[in-house]
Design an enzyme around this catalytic site. Structure first.
Site, PDB file in Angstrom:
ATOM      1  N   GLN A   1       0.479   6.608   0.831  1.00 52.11           N
ATOM      2  CA  GLN A   1       1.055   5.532   1.630  1.00 52.11           C
ATOM      3  C   GLN A   1       1.749   6.067   2.869  1.00 52.11           C
ATOM      4  O   GLN A   1       1.646   5.496   3.960  1.00 52.11           O
ATOM      5  CB  GLN A   1       2.052   4.724   0.787  1.00 52.11           C
ATOM      6  CG  GLN A   1       2.688   3.558   1.540  1.00 52.11           C
ATOM      7  CD  GLN A   1       1.669   2.545   2.004  1.00 52.11           C
ATOM      8  OE1 GLN A   1       0.856   2.077   1.198  1.00 52.11           O
ATOM      9  NE2 GLN A   1       1.690   2.194   3.285  1.00 52.11           N
TER      10      GLN A   1
ATOM     11  N   HIS B   1       4.520   8.448  -3.663  1.00 54.93           N
ATOM     12  CA  HIS B   1       3.319   7.737  -3.181  1.00 54.93           C
ATOM     13  C   HIS B   1       2.911   8.370  -1.845  1.00 54.93           C
ATOM     14  O   HIS B   1       3.031   7.754  -0.791  1.00 54.93           O
ATOM     15  CB  HIS B   1       3.619   6.254  -3.010  1.00 54.93           C
ATOM     16  CG  HIS B   1       2.407   5.389  -2.885  1.00 54.93           C
ATOM     17  ND1 HIS B   1       1.120   5.891  -2.871  1.00 54.93           N
ATOM     18  CD2 HIS B   1       2.274   4.031  -2.761  1.00 54.93           C
ATOM     19  CE1 HIS B   1       0.260   4.895  -2.740  1.00 54.93           C
ATOM     20  NE2 HIS B   1       0.941   3.766  -2.680  1.00 54.93           N
TER      21      HIS B   1
ATOM     22  N   CYS C   1       4.580  -1.444   2.490  1.00 60.26           N
ATOM     23  CA  CYS C   1       3.356  -0.890   1.902  1.00 60.26           C
ATOM     24  C   CYS C   1       2.503  -1.942   1.212  1.00 60.26           C
ATOM     25  O   CYS C   1       1.317  -1.710   0.984  1.00 60.26           O
ATOM     26  CB  CYS C   1       3.697   0.255   0.954  1.00 60.26           C
ATOM     27  SG  CYS C   1       4.588  -0.241  -0.533  1.00 60.26           S
TER      28      CYS C   1
ATOM     29  N   ARG D   1      -3.924   7.276 -10.232  1.00 58.26           N
ATOM     30  CA  ARG D   1      -2.792   6.354 -10.071  1.00 58.26           C
ATOM     31  C   ARG D   1      -2.173   6.192 -11.451  1.00 58.26           C
ATOM     32  O   ARG D   1      -2.782   5.576 -12.343  1.00 58.26           O
ATOM     33  CB  ARG D   1      -3.290   5.017  -9.513  1.00 58.26           C
ATOM     34  CG  ARG D   1      -2.211   4.016  -9.130  1.00 58.26           C
ATOM     35  CD  ARG D   1      -2.894   2.770  -8.564  1.00 58.26           C
ATOM     36  NE  ARG D   1      -1.952   1.755  -8.174  1.00 58.26           N
ATOM     37  CZ  ARG D   1      -1.443   1.618  -6.951  1.00 58.26           C
ATOM     38  NH1 ARG D   1      -1.811   2.461  -5.999  1.00 58.26           N
ATOM     39  NH2 ARG D   1      -0.600   0.659  -6.665  1.00 58.26           N
TER      40      ARG D   1
ATOM     41  N   ARG E   1      -4.616   2.820   5.623  1.00 55.86           N
ATOM     42  CA  ARG E   1      -4.812   3.524   4.357  1.00 55.86           C
ATOM     43  C   ARG E   1      -6.236   4.076   4.292  1.00 55.86           C
ATOM     44  O   ARG E   1      -6.465   5.190   3.809  1.00 55.86           O
ATOM     45  CB  ARG E   1      -4.565   2.588   3.164  1.00 55.86           C
ATOM     46  CG  ARG E   1      -3.106   2.218   2.903  1.00 55.86           C
ATOM     47  CD  ARG E   1      -2.288   3.401   2.403  1.00 55.86           C
ATOM     48  NE  ARG E   1      -2.833   3.966   1.183  1.00 55.86           N
ATOM     49  CZ  ARG E   1      -2.580   3.511  -0.042  1.00 55.86           C
ATOM     50  NH1 ARG E   1      -1.787   2.469  -0.220  1.00 55.86           N
ATOM     51  NH2 ARG E   1      -3.101   4.111  -1.096  1.00 55.86           N
TER      52      ARG E   1
ATOM     53  N   ASP F   1      10.338  -2.215   0.695  1.00 58.15           N
ATOM     54  CA  ASP F   1       9.345  -2.286  -0.373  1.00 58.15           C
ATOM     55  C   ASP F   1       9.885  -3.259  -1.415  1.00 58.15           C
ATOM     56  O   ASP F   1      11.071  -3.616  -1.403  1.00 58.15           O
ATOM     57  CB  ASP F   1       9.101  -0.895  -0.978  1.00 58.15           C
ATOM     58  CG  ASP F   1       7.868  -0.838  -1.870  1.00 58.15           C
ATOM     59  OD1 ASP F   1       7.123  -1.842  -1.920  1.00 58.15           O
ATOM     60  OD2 ASP F   1       7.651   0.193  -2.516  1.00 58.15           O
TER      61      ASP F   1
END
Length: 304
Positions: A136, A133, A262, A106, A290, A223
């Site tokens: 996700q 991402h 998310c 990450r 996830r 988001d």
């Protein structure tokens, strides 16, 4: 030396077949877990998790996923590694490849995860970068498939910032034939090269009007406007109040539309609590997924 299997730096690296396989396997793994069925597919496998920034869902889902599948996860912050003292990403990748079976990173800059993957001899997963991402979107598409029983032929409305998650969503939609309307303020559009590439497969509309974007939408997604990549807190002024997902905007989508986010969410900014906690919201299923999508992804990359 064993030939390295593929990495997951962007959704675009997966074939349609691989993407659908991950989604179907994730749904099956989720059902098995609810029934108490354990499958140690990753027994004796180790995942190195590199975190340059904070994480809740990414860290916990990968670590728990490895545990549930019989493997082990190492949580490595930037302070834990010699990267902080000047060791190169190239050397770090080569070293970790001698110890572990998978690397998840990450990072702030997408360039860094690309360098990591280029120099690692084990699969590398992008756990979030400034550009993409992908993990996700695996969970998002899994959630949509669970709720809508299909993917192809649906329409998604993305409201807000054309950020890293939006870029990945476009790639994901193109893979599974979901059309997408994207409503952003001027200057906040997603990557135009990704749009151009994906328009070969699906209909993509770039709009400045959220109400037009949600018309006939089966899924509404947003988001945060101010993410960990953005230090300027006044960014929200370019989005509010027009690009907020609230109950009035949701009413303009299909009556059975679902809402995705998310997380983490800034309640009262990009979305109201009324929507987050409302009957159309599936954010907690999305967050749970996830875990299952991560497990299916790792199984695919390790070819087990």
């Amino acid at each position: 030396m064993k030939v390295k299997t593929k990495d997951l730096l962007t959704i675009n690296e997966l074939s349609k077949h691989e993407l659908l396989e991950i989604i179907e396997n994730a749904i099956k793994l989720k059902k098995d877990l609810k029934k108490g069925i354990s499958k140690p597919l990753l027994k004796n496998k180790t995942l190195a998790m590199i975190f340059q920034k904070p994480s809740t869902r990414t860290r916990v889902s990968f670590e728990t996923g490895m545990f549930q599948m019989g493997g082990h996860a190492l949580n490595l912050s930037a302070d834990d590694l010699q990267l902080k003292r000047g060791e190169t990403i190239e050397d770090t990748a080569k070293t970790l490849s001698r110890y572990v079976d998978l690397i998840m990173a990450r990072v702030y800059s997408h360039d860094e995860v690309e360098i990591l993957a280029k120099n690692a001899t084990v699969p590398v997963i992008n756990g979030l970068s400034d550009s993409f991402h992908p993990c996700q979107i695996l969970a998002d598409l899994m959630t949509i498939k669970e709720k809508k029983k299909k993917l192809s032929g649906l329409k998604i409305a993305w409201i807000g910032d054309g950020n890293n998650v939006c870029n990945s969503m476009i790639y994901g939609c193109a893979k599974v034939s979901i059309d997408i309307n994207i409503a952003t303020p001027k200057g906040y559009e997603p990557n135009l090269n990704i749009i151009k590439e994906s328009k070969k497969f699906i209909d993509i509309q770039l709009l400045g009007n959220p109400e037009l974007a949600v018309k006939n939408a089966d899924v509404v997604v947003t988001d945060t406007f101010v993410s960990i990549h953005h230090q300027a807190t006044d960014r929200a002024k370019d989005f509010l109040p027009y690009f907020q997902v609230n109950s009035n905007l949701m009413k303009k989508a299909n009556h059975d539309a679902i809402f995705l986010h998310c997380l983490p969410a800034k309640r009262g900014q990009e979305v109201t609590s009324e929507v987050l906690d409302g009957p159309q919201s599936v954010i907690w299923d999305e967050a749970e997924n996830r875990l299952h999508a991560q497990k299916a992804l790792m199984a695919l990359l390790l070819q087990v």
